[in-house]
Design a protein around this motif. Structure first.
Motif, PDB file in Angstrom:
ATOM      1  N   CYS A   1       0.719  -1.069   0.075  1.00 56.87           N
ATOM      2  CA  CYS A   1       0.028   0.078  -0.054  1.00 56.87           C
ATOM      3  C   CYS A   1       0.814   1.197   0.042  1.00 56.87           C
ATOM      4  O   CYS A   1       0.676   2.501  -0.511  1.00 56.87           O
ATOM      5  CB  CYS A   1      -0.900   0.086   1.279  1.00 56.87           C
TER       6      CYS A   1
ATOM      7  N   ARG B   1       2.182   1.934  -3.502  1.00 58.29           N
ATOM      8  CA  ARG B   1       1.309   2.385  -4.291  1.00 58.29           C
ATOM      9  C   ARG B   1       0.804   3.825  -4.105  1.00 58.29           C
ATOM     10  O   ARG B   1       0.816   4.356  -5.125  1.00 58.29           O
ATOM     11  CB  ARG B   1       0.049   1.580  -4.031  1.00 58.29           C
TER      12      ARG B   1
ATOM     13  N   GLU C   1      -7.776  -3.518   1.505  1.00 57.81           N
ATOM     14  CA  GLU C   1      -8.544  -4.066   0.392  1.00 57.81           C
ATOM     15  C   GLU C   1      -9.210  -2.569  -0.107  1.00 57.81           C
ATOM     16  O   GLU C   1      -9.173  -2.546  -1.509  1.00 57.81           O
ATOM     17  CB  GLU C   1      -9.836  -5.091   0.947  1.00 57.81           C
TER      18      GLU C   1
ATOM     19  N   MET D   1      -6.276  -0.240  -1.774  1.00 60.06           N
ATOM     20  CA  MET D   1      -5.955  -0.833  -2.776  1.00 60.06           C
ATOM     21  C   MET D   1      -7.067  -0.697  -4.072  1.00 60.06           C
ATOM     22  O   MET D   1      -6.531  -0.587  -5.239  1.00 60.06           O
ATOM     23  CB  MET D   1      -5.370  -2.195  -2.971  1.00 60.06           C
ATOM     24  N   ARG D   2      -8.118  -0.860  -3.767  1.00 63.29           N
ATOM     25  CA  ARG D   2      -9.146  -0.528  -4.817  1.00 63.29           C
ATOM     26  C   ARG D   2      -9.033   0.937  -5.342  1.00 63.29           C
ATOM     27  O   ARG D   2      -9.535   1.255  -6.490  1.00 63.29           O
ATOM     28  CB  ARG D   2     -10.532  -0.963  -4.321  1.00 63.29           C
TER      29      ARG D   2
ATOM     30  N   LEU E   1      -6.066   1.573  -7.450  1.00 63.49           N
ATOM     31  CA  LEU E   1      -6.174   0.424  -8.348  1.00 63.49           C
ATOM     32  C   LEU E   1      -5.623   1.329  -9.768  1.00 63.49           C
ATOM     33  O   LEU E   1      -4.779   0.603 -10.559  1.00 63.49           O
ATOM     34  CB  LEU E   1      -7.396  -0.004  -8.575  1.00 63.49           C
ATOM     35  N   PHE E   2      -6.090   2.485 -10.193  1.00 63.94           N
ATOM     36  CA  PHE E   2      -5.894   3.169 -11.223  1.00 63.94           C
ATOM     37  C   PHE E   2      -5.108   4.459 -10.929  1.00 63.94           C
ATOM     38  O   PHE E   2      -5.418   5.193  -9.836  1.00 63.94           O
ATOM     39  CB  PHE E   2      -6.814   3.264 -12.340  1.00 63.94           C
TER      40      PHE E   2
ATOM     41  N   GLN F   1      -3.175   3.841 -18.629  1.00 62.56           N
ATOM     42  CA  GLN F   1      -2.712   3.188 -17.334  1.00 62.56           C
ATOM     43  C   GLN F   1      -1.528   2.391 -17.531  1.00 62.56           C
ATOM     44  O   GLN F   1      -0.554   2.107 -16.523  1.00 62.56           O
ATOM     45  CB  GLN F   1      -3.903   2.323 -16.760  1.00 62.56           C
TER      46      GLN F   1
ATOM     47  N   ASP G   1       2.225   2.422 -15.704  1.00 54.04           N
ATOM     48  CA  ASP G   1       2.653   1.166 -14.872  1.00 54.04           C
ATOM     49  C   ASP G   1       4.043   0.614 -15.669  1.00 54.04           C
ATOM     50  O   ASP G   1       4.870   0.313 -14.812  1.00 54.04           O
ATOM     51  CB  ASP G   1       1.672   0.116 -15.250  1.00 54.04           C
TER      52      ASP G   1
ATOM     53  N   ARG H   1      -1.692  -5.535 -16.466  1.00 51.68           N
ATOM     54  CA  ARG H   1      -2.274  -6.300 -15.220  1.00 51.68           C
ATOM     55  C   ARG H   1      -3.760  -6.691 -15.754  1.00 51.68           C
ATOM     56  O   ARG H   1      -4.394  -6.040 -16.587  1.00 51.68           O
ATOM     57  CB  ARG H   1      -2.012  -5.692 -14.095  1.00 51.68           C
TER      58      ARG H   1
ATOM     59  N   ASP I   1      -6.190  -5.965 -13.932  1.00 57.88           N
ATOM     60  CA  ASP I   1      -7.341  -4.859 -13.469  1.00 57.88           C
ATOM     61  C   ASP I   1      -7.388  -3.814 -14.807  1.00 57.88           C
ATOM     62  O   ASP I   1      -8.388  -3.438 -15.262  1.00 57.88           O
ATOM     63  CB  ASP I   1      -6.764  -3.867 -12.544  1.00 57.88           C
TER      64      ASP I   1
END
Length: 702
Positions: free
Chosen positions: A37, A40, A196, A199-200, A203-204, A460, A464, A481, A483
């Motif tokens: 986390c 990110r 959770e 991280m959602r 996510l982007f 995205q 990445d 990925r 996602d």
């Protein structure tokens, strides 16, 4: 620096022994989830390219390094990174294994608050945030008075405390430290979320949040109406990463070198004479076809001047006349009445309501700033249910930019559909409704691909790749990925719902495969005779029938026209076939001119050889073909300013055919002047007329 508005965040990452045990859910420990986390969050702040100051404090470190440790407290707390702009090195240096020490989360909170006082005293950040990542299994041994005192200090400094990794409001997590943490959250308006959920959210990647800049101008309607307005960009196509910093990597230290750099040299090269042109001799020009029109600085006054910034209404038209084919898609802007000007806001609202009631669209000419080319835009009314009135402004294509495509008519009997087929398509469309694409228990929203909320998969993946390359310079780039690939897939509920309707459509619309008929190759009599011989082939060599090889003639491939690949051979072949010299002259001269005018590399050896061959053939037959063509060709070269070609013709002795070479020529050997080739190369006698003095004075004034 004091006037710069920045966001400041301090992350408290627990790396102690109390977070090292893996959980039973997914096999990862609290430390591993917190580290992922944190990485990110740092990536998000780097790629957003915003003014984000970030500090990291390691809780439970084996080292004690902080400003409050001098008094003997706040042990096992290390200030890993002071408040600074985030870097990739922060991620590289993060510990990958937990330590055996345990730290006090309350002391770490005090150390983080102290960093805001000491590190950014000269900066006034727009917000101060502390992110605490711990499981509160290590008791803090504090009482309520200490918590109240710390809370008042946090409120006085305007610091918000958030907890990630543990939901303190859950019934599963209850102890005295969690109650103290809950009190601090409520006092600082903080939140508590799980890994959770975080991280959602991460996510982007998201774009940098910027304050929209307004473009102030007067909206001119006619000669006397001027409305002060402000334009804001609503949508605009922009590159994913605007600024790339190019640097050379030092092979020894594997870091960016401070002494090496990329050097670029730019020079002007003349392709005709293979020389480098000095920059001082450069003249700006514009190319029209094959001719370059020079445009020196002295002619700059002739340039078109679009004028000062302006937004002028040229007229109004029906909204049906502005279709999507007419829009260029460069971006969308919203036009409002000037902020603080009630009269302007009321005028814009009145204009919006009138355009909406009359179903009209305004056509305006916009000049963004002095020196910019003018562009045409369409002004369309926008009315929001929440009493929101403005004009949307989008660019209009010019006529040559619109591509009209014609399609065959489908309202004929051949393409008529039955009611059952139409209803089947209606059911199929309803089953693919994206507003109900997910189960309510799976996501917060059941809509798939919502407008203005969807992210770009390509953007995205690029971001990445940038993050991966920064952390893994020697490894190949990974695949997108899951996602990102999910953005290309049909939602499962829609796919399941539309399966039955799709099968019904297949049964109602029977598609027949169209087979392309190919021409059958026919065999002549000789080939059939040869095939029959092969079928009755005998191993006895003496009984093998003799085959006449002359019967299998090669196809007659004849040259029909002189080409640029082998023009001399083509000329000779056509001459042997009996083509007249007059027809050959038209073809070979066209080839010569094509090879000279269309030359790119500056090598004119081949066209000179063809020209020499043509001249020699004309010496043997009729010289007028060559002389008449050369006369017109030289004049064309003079008009095109191709003096180098004329010079080459003279050097290679490719001038006119003279009488000494062929008696049919009318050119003497002592003269090659072009003027002798003209029949009327004299100045005509003009009729003298009397011009009035008033006319002469008029021309003098001009």
């Amino acid at each position: 620096m004091a006037s710069v508005k920045v966001e400041s965040t301090v992350i408290i990452l627990d790396i102690g022994r109390n977070v090292s045990e893996p959980e039973e859910k997914d096999g990862k420990s609290f430390f591993e989830l917190a580290r992922e986390c944190t990485i990110r969050i740092i990536e998000r702040k780097i790629l957003s390219q915003g003014h984000n100051l970030l500090g990291i404090i390691l809780l439970g470190s084996k080292n004690t390094k902080n400003n409050l440790a001098t008094s003997g407290c706040c042990k096992y707390i290390e200030t890993y990174a002071d408040l600074q702009y985030p870097t990739w090195q922060m991620i590289r240096d993060l510990p990958d294994k937990p330590s055996k020490a345990r730290g006090n989360w309350f002391d770490a909170l005090l150390v983080a608050a102290d960093n805001f006082k000491t590190e950014i005293s000269a900066i006034k950040p727009i917000n101060k945030q502390i992110i605490l990542m711990t499981n509160f299994l290590k008791p803090s041994h504090v009482d309520g008075s200490e918590v109240d005192l710390a809370l008042s200090g946090l409120q006085e400094e305007g610091i918000q405390v958030d907890i990630i990794g543990l939901n303190v409001y859950s019934n599963e997590n209850k102890n005295e430290d969690i109650e103290y943490a809950k009190k601090i959250l409520e006092g600082t308006n903080g939140v508590s979320v799980t890994f959770e959920f975080t991280m959602r959210y991460l996510l982007f990647h998201k774009k940098k949040a910027v304050v929209p800049m307004n473009w102030n101008v007067d909206l001119n309607i006619g000669p006397s109406i001027k409305i002060p307005v402000s334009s804001y960009i609503r949508l605009k196509d922009e590159p994913i990463v605007k600024k790339w910093i190019k640097a050379i990597k030092d092979p020894v230290t594997n870091n960016i070198s401070s002494t090496e750099y990329i050097a670029k040299n730019k020079f002007l090269f003349n392709t005709e004479n293979k020389t480098v042109v000095d920059k001082d001799k450069k003249i700006k020009g514009y190319q029209y076809g094959e001719q370059v029109i020079p445009f020196p600085d002295c002619d700059s006054a002739m340039l078109y001047d679009s004028g000062q910034r302006s937004l002028s209404v040229y007229g109004f038209t029906k909204a049906s006349n502005i279709t999507w084919q007419c829009l260029n898609g460069d971006g969308l802007s919203y036009v409002f009445g000037r902020k603080g000007d009630k009269k302007a806001q009321n005028a814009i609202r009145c204009l919006v309501e009138c355009l909406h009631e009359l179903n009209l669209v305004g056509i305006v000419r916009r000049v963004y700033n002095k020196g910019n080319a003018p562009k045409m835009f369409a002004l369309m009314p926008v009315i929001d249910p929440d009493n929101f009135f403005c004009l949307s402004m989008i660019g209009i294509c010019y006529k040559e930019e619109i591509k009209n495509m014609s399609f065959p008519a489908t309202d004929i009997k051949k393409y008529a559909c039955s009611d059952e087929q139409v209803n089947a398509f209606v059911d199929f469309i309803k089953s693919m409704d994206l507003m109900q694409a997910y189960e309510e228990s799976d996501f917060d929203e059941t809509e798939a691909f919502p407008i203005a909320k969807m992210v770009s998969p390509s953007a995205q993946y690029v971001l990445d790749c940038i993050a991966f390359r920064a952390l893994n310079p020697g490894k190949p780039l990974p695949q997108p990925r899951d996602d990102i690939t999910m953005l290309f897939k049909v939602p499962p509920l829609v796919e399941k719902r539309s399966k039955q309707s799709l099968e019904k459509l297949k049964s109602l619309f029977v598609l027949n495969k169209v087979e392309i008929k190919r021409e059958k190759k026919t065999m002549d009599i000789d080939q059939i005779h040869c095939a029959s011989i092969c079928e009755t082939f005998d191993t006895d060599m003496e009984n093998i029938p003799k085959i006449d090889l002359n019967a299998f003639k090669k196809p007659d491939i004849r040259i029909k026209k002189i080409g640029t690949q082998n023009p001399i051979d083509d000329f000779d072949s056509l001459k042997k076939d009996g083509i007249s010299m007059k027809d050959l002259t038209a073809q070979i001269t066209a080839v010569i001119e094509s090879m000279i005018y269309g030359n790119i590399d500056g090598n004119f050896t081949k066209p000179m050889e063809v020209m020499l061959h043509f001249r020699q053939e004309c010496i043997k037959s009729e010289p007028s073909h060559y002389n008449n063509w050369l006369k017109n060709f030289r004049m064309e070269l003079i008009d095109r300013k191709r003096d180098n070609i004329i010079k080459m013709i003279d050097e290679k002795e490719l001038n006119y055919i003279i009488k000494s070479e062929n008696s049919l020529s009318n050119i003497e050997s002592d003269s090659y002047d072009d003027s002798q080739l003209y029949e009327n190369d004299t100045v005509p006698n003009l009729t003298e007329v009397t011009i009035k003095s008033e006319v002469n004075d008029l021309f003098d004034n001009m």
